[in-house]
Structure formats: structure tokens, C-alpha cells
Design a protein around this motif. Structure first.
Motif, PDB file in Angstrom:
ATOM      1  N   GLY A  74       0.814  -1.202   0.000  1.00 10.72           N
ATOM      2  CA  GLY A  74       0.000   0.000   0.000  1.00 10.72           C
ATOM      3  C   GLY A  74       0.849   1.254   0.000  1.00 10.72           C
ATOM      4  O   GLY A  74       0.525   2.244  -0.678  1.00 10.72           O
ATOM      5  N   LEU A  75       1.955   1.233   0.740  1.00  8.86           N
ATOM      6  CA  LEU A  75       2.859   2.386   0.792  1.00  8.86           C
ATOM      7  C   LEU A  75       3.455   2.658  -0.584  1.00  8.86           C
ATOM      8  O   LEU A  75       3.528   3.804  -1.020  1.00  8.86           O
ATOM      9  CB  LEU A  75       3.961   2.146   1.819  1.00  8.86           C
ATOM     10  CG  LEU A  75       5.013   3.248   1.956  1.00  8.86           C
ATOM     11  CD1 LEU A  75       4.378   4.584   2.326  1.00  8.86           C
ATOM     12  CD2 LEU A  75       6.062   2.834   2.989  1.00  8.86           C
ATOM     13  N   GLU A  94       2.133   1.901  -3.470  1.00  6.76           N
ATOM     14  CA  GLU A  94       1.059   2.432  -4.313  1.00  6.76           C
ATOM     15  C   GLU A  94       0.741   3.886  -3.960  1.00  6.76           C
ATOM     16  O   GLU A  94       0.538   4.714  -4.845  1.00  6.76           O
ATOM     17  CB  GLU A  94      -0.186   1.565  -4.193  1.00  6.76           C
ATOM     18  CG  GLU A  94      -0.020   0.184  -4.789  1.00  6.76           C
ATOM     19  CD  GLU A  94      -1.167  -0.764  -4.481  1.00  6.76           C
ATOM     20  OE1 GLU A  94      -2.151  -0.348  -3.819  1.00  6.76           O
ATOM     21  OE2 GLU A  94      -1.074  -1.934  -4.887  1.00  6.76           O
ATOM     22  N   ALA A  95       0.699   4.185  -2.664  1.00  9.62           N
ATOM     23  CA  ALA A  95       0.400   5.553  -2.228  1.00  9.62           C
ATOM     24  C   ALA A  95       1.487   6.515  -2.672  1.00  9.62           C
ATOM     25  O   ALA A  95       1.202   7.627  -3.124  1.00  9.62           O
ATOM     26  CB  ALA A  95       0.234   5.597  -0.712  1.00  9.62           C
ATOM     27  N   THR A  96       2.724   6.087  -2.562  1.00 13.60           N
ATOM     28  CA  THR A  96       3.844   6.927  -2.976  1.00 13.60           C
ATOM     29  C   THR A  96       3.802   7.169  -4.483  1.00 13.60           C
ATOM     30  O   THR A  96       3.984   8.301  -4.941  1.00 13.60           O
ATOM     31  CB  THR A  96       5.183   6.270  -2.570  1.00 13.60           C
ATOM     32  OG1 THR A  96       5.180   6.069  -1.151  1.00 13.60           O
ATOM     33  CG2 THR A  96       6.364   7.132  -2.948  1.00 13.60           C
ATOM     34  N   SER A 141       1.219   7.108  -6.441  1.00 12.47           N
ATOM     35  CA  SER A 141       0.072   7.933  -6.832  1.00 12.47           C
ATOM     36  C   SER A 141       0.115   9.335  -6.223  1.00 12.47           C
ATOM     37  O   SER A 141      -0.737  10.165  -6.520  1.00 12.47           O
ATOM     38  CB  SER A 141      -1.239   7.243  -6.451  1.00 12.47           C
ATOM     39  OG  SER A 141      -1.397   7.225  -5.046  1.00 12.47           O
ATOM     40  N   ASP A 195      -0.249  10.103  -2.970  1.00  6.41           N
ATOM     41  CA  ASP A 195      -1.158  10.246  -1.829  1.00  6.41           C
ATOM     42  C   ASP A 195      -0.332  10.331  -0.542  1.00  6.41           C
ATOM     43  O   ASP A 195      -0.056   9.320   0.110  1.00  6.41           O
ATOM     44  CB  ASP A 195      -2.127   9.064  -1.786  1.00  6.41           C
ATOM     45  CG  ASP A 195      -3.230   9.226  -0.762  1.00  6.41           C
ATOM     46  OD1 ASP A 195      -3.060  10.023   0.189  1.00  6.41           O
ATOM     47  OD2 ASP A 195      -4.266   8.543  -0.911  1.00  6.41           O
ATOM     48  N   ASP A 196       0.077  11.536  -0.186  1.00 11.11           N
ATOM     49  CA  ASP A 196       0.954  11.734   0.964  1.00 11.11           C
ATOM     50  C   ASP A 196       0.310  11.344   2.284  1.00 11.11           C
ATOM     51  O   ASP A 196       0.975  10.792   3.167  1.00 11.11           O
ATOM     52  CB  ASP A 196       1.415  13.190   1.039  1.00 11.11           C
ATOM     53  CG  ASP A 196       2.311  13.578  -0.126  1.00 11.11           C
ATOM     54  OD1 ASP A 196       2.953  12.681  -0.709  1.00 11.11           O
ATOM     55  OD2 ASP A 196       2.371  14.778  -0.445  1.00 11.11           O
ATOM     56  N   LEU A 255      -2.012   9.011   2.849  1.00 10.80           N
ATOM     57  CA  LEU A 255      -2.027   7.548   2.961  1.00 10.80           C
ATOM     58  C   LEU A 255      -0.614   7.019   3.195  1.00 10.80           C
ATOM     59  O   LEU A 255      -0.422   6.109   4.007  1.00 10.80           O
ATOM     60  CB  LEU A 255      -2.646   6.914   1.717  1.00 10.80           C
ATOM     61  CG  LEU A 255      -2.748   5.391   1.717  1.00 10.80           C
ATOM     62  CD1 LEU A 255      -3.528   4.888   2.936  1.00 10.80           C
ATOM     63  CD2 LEU A 255      -3.386   4.900   0.420  1.00 10.80           C
ATOM     64  N   ALA A 256       0.358   7.595   2.523  1.00 12.93           N
ATOM     65  CA  ALA A 256       1.745   7.166   2.716  1.00 12.93           C
ATOM     66  C   ALA A 256       2.181   7.385   4.169  1.00 12.93           C
ATOM     67  O   ALA A 256       2.806   6.509   4.769  1.00 12.93           O
ATOM     68  CB  ALA A 256       2.670   7.916   1.760  1.00 12.93           C
TER      69      ALA A 256
END
Length: 54
Positions: free
Chosen positions: A18-19, A21-23, A25, A27-28, A30-31
Motif C-alpha cells: 500500500g505504501l 502504491e500511495a507513494t 500515486s 497520496d501523501d 495515505l503514505a
């Protein structure tokens, strides 16, 4: 390997995925949330004598 260890490793796998993917995209929030979860899981593992190699 016990069920507790397996659960921690599984949750870490999901959090790292997930990290990434968040990075990717951008998405700070969520990261940051997943980074905190990873730190908590590592601390939990250490508190219970579980060696995590990541």
C-alpha cells in the motif's frame, strides 16, 4: 511460525504494498498513515521477540 507472527508479516506485506502504491500515486496522507502502521507493526514484533527482516 506462530499465527501471531504470520499475521504481523501479512499485515506488513499489505502495508508495504500500500505504501508503494500511495507513494506512486502521490497520496501523501495515505503514505504517512501506512508508514506509521509499519513502524507500529515493527515495534509490536520487537516487543514480542519476533525478528522481522525488512
Amino acid at each position: 511460525m506462530g499465527e501471531f507472527t504470520t499475521t504481523i508479516e501479512s499485515r506488513l506485506d499489505q502495508a508495504y504494498k500500500g505504501l508503494e502504491e500511495a507513494t506512486t500515486s502521490g497520496d501523501d496522507f495515505l503514505a504517512d498513515t501506512l508508514t506509521a502502521e509499519i513502524e507500529d507493526l515493527h515495534r509490536l514484533a520487537e516487543d514480542h521477540g519476533i525478528s522481522i527482516n525488512r
